[in-house]
Design an enzyme around this catalytic site. Sequence first.
Site, mmCIF file in Angstrom:
data_model
loop_
_atom_site.group_PDB
_atom_site.id
_atom_site.type_symbol
_atom_site.label_atom_id
_atom_site.label_comp_id
_atom_site.label_asym_id
_atom_site.label_seq_id
_atom_site.Cartn_x
_atom_site.Cartn_y
_atom_site.Cartn_z
ATOM 1 N N HIS A 121 1.097 -1.242 0.179
ATOM 2 C CA HIS A 121 0.500 -0.267 -0.200
ATOM 3 C C HIS A 121 1.225 0.789 0.289
ATOM 4 C CE1 HIS A 121 -3.373 -2.294 2.114
ATOM 5 N NE2 HIS A 121 -3.815 -1.692 0.760
ATOM 6 N N CYS B 13 -2.443 3.174 8.852
ATOM 7 C CA CYS B 13 -3.230 2.076 8.576
ATOM 8 C C CYS B 13 -4.214 2.217 9.827
ATOM 9 C CB CYS B 13 -2.416 0.278 8.511
ATOM 10 S SG CYS B 13 -1.422 0.530 7.367
HETATM 11 N N1 ARG Z 1 -3.758 -7.034 6.911
HETATM 12 C C1 ARG Z 1 -4.179 -6.142 6.091
HETATM 13 C C2 ARG Z 1 -3.996 -6.084 4.441
HETATM 14 O O1 ARG Z 1 -3.799 -6.220 3.951
HETATM 15 C C3 ARG Z 1 -3.716 -4.843 6.508
HETATM 16 C C4 ARG Z 1 -3.214 -3.251 6.134
HETATM 17 C C5 ARG Z 1 -2.853 -2.459 6.045
HETATM 18 N N2 ARG Z 1 -3.833 -1.242 5.638
HETATM 19 C C6 ARG Z 1 -2.718 0.176 4.723
HETATM 20 N N3 ARG Z 1 -3.478 1.117 4.715
HETATM 21 N N4 ARG Z 1 -2.201 0.142 4.908
HETATM 22 O O2 ARG Z 1 -5.213 -5.527 3.462
#
Ligand code: ARG
Length: 269
Positions: A163, A257
């Site tokens: 991300h 996150c």
């Molecule tokens: N386990 C979540 C996923 O893989 C983690 C999300 C992390 N969020 C972020 N904004 N980077 O989707």
Amino acid sequence: MTELLLCPPTYYTVDYEINPWMHIHNKPDRELAESQWTAFYRLLTELKVTVHRIDPKPGLPDMVFTANGGLVFGNKFIVSNFRHAERAKEAPVFASWFKNRGYEVVHLPRDRYFEGEGDALMFGDTLVAGFKFRSDIHSHRYIGEVIGRRVISLELASPNFYHLDTCFCPLNDETAIYYPEAFDSYGREVLKHIIPNLIEVGRKDAMNFCCNAVVSGKNVIMNNCSAELRRRMETLGLNVFQLSFSEFIKAGGSSKCLSLYLKSPHNEP
Ligand code: ARG
């Protein structure tokens, strides 16, 4: 004034693997996750950030990562279209939270993946948006039309930084931190071009999720980082607050996150 949306970690765990950080045999410690989240919540309120909560839902362990619920711009909420089925059921829960509070909920076409603020961060008047592992580039143009802002699409190059908010963080109108290896050479050039003061974060800090920081005015909250990065931010007049987010890193996320900007200087029309 900053307002954030958080979701308590009541049902948070690692039950599936959708990014390289997640291992179903390396579960977060429930109590420790709870206390890390509470420390984060408390610090935000001490720093005069208004924190709103969305109720967690059983069976949606990643809902704690509210940054992925969608993107807020003024009174509009663009709800995410999650790439993975494991997270897709979060979208209607976030949509109804916003609808019930008078937001105009905007849905993207079904075949356009978009994972909210996790892949889309405002820098001044520009929306910097990441694509490849989660969001796809076709969602970006549509989002630009909805918010009436220039969107710059950057390809993410490394699965650990799946991300945008794992490798890029705007700190103020001139400055952002980023991890160069998470972008391709074009992306690095674009960032250098649009950001007057672009600070490189080294691999160790990047792997400690130091780019995944929450910014409220001059206050920056992040997972423990190196003394050097801390000093660089402090010389910019920023107050750096370090907390441990070890249990959330087991699912691939840290402070940013765990929060979604409802109000910030840049998400107003
Ligand atoms: N386990 C979540 C996923 O893989 C983690 C999300 C992390 N969020 C972020 N904004 N980077 O989707």
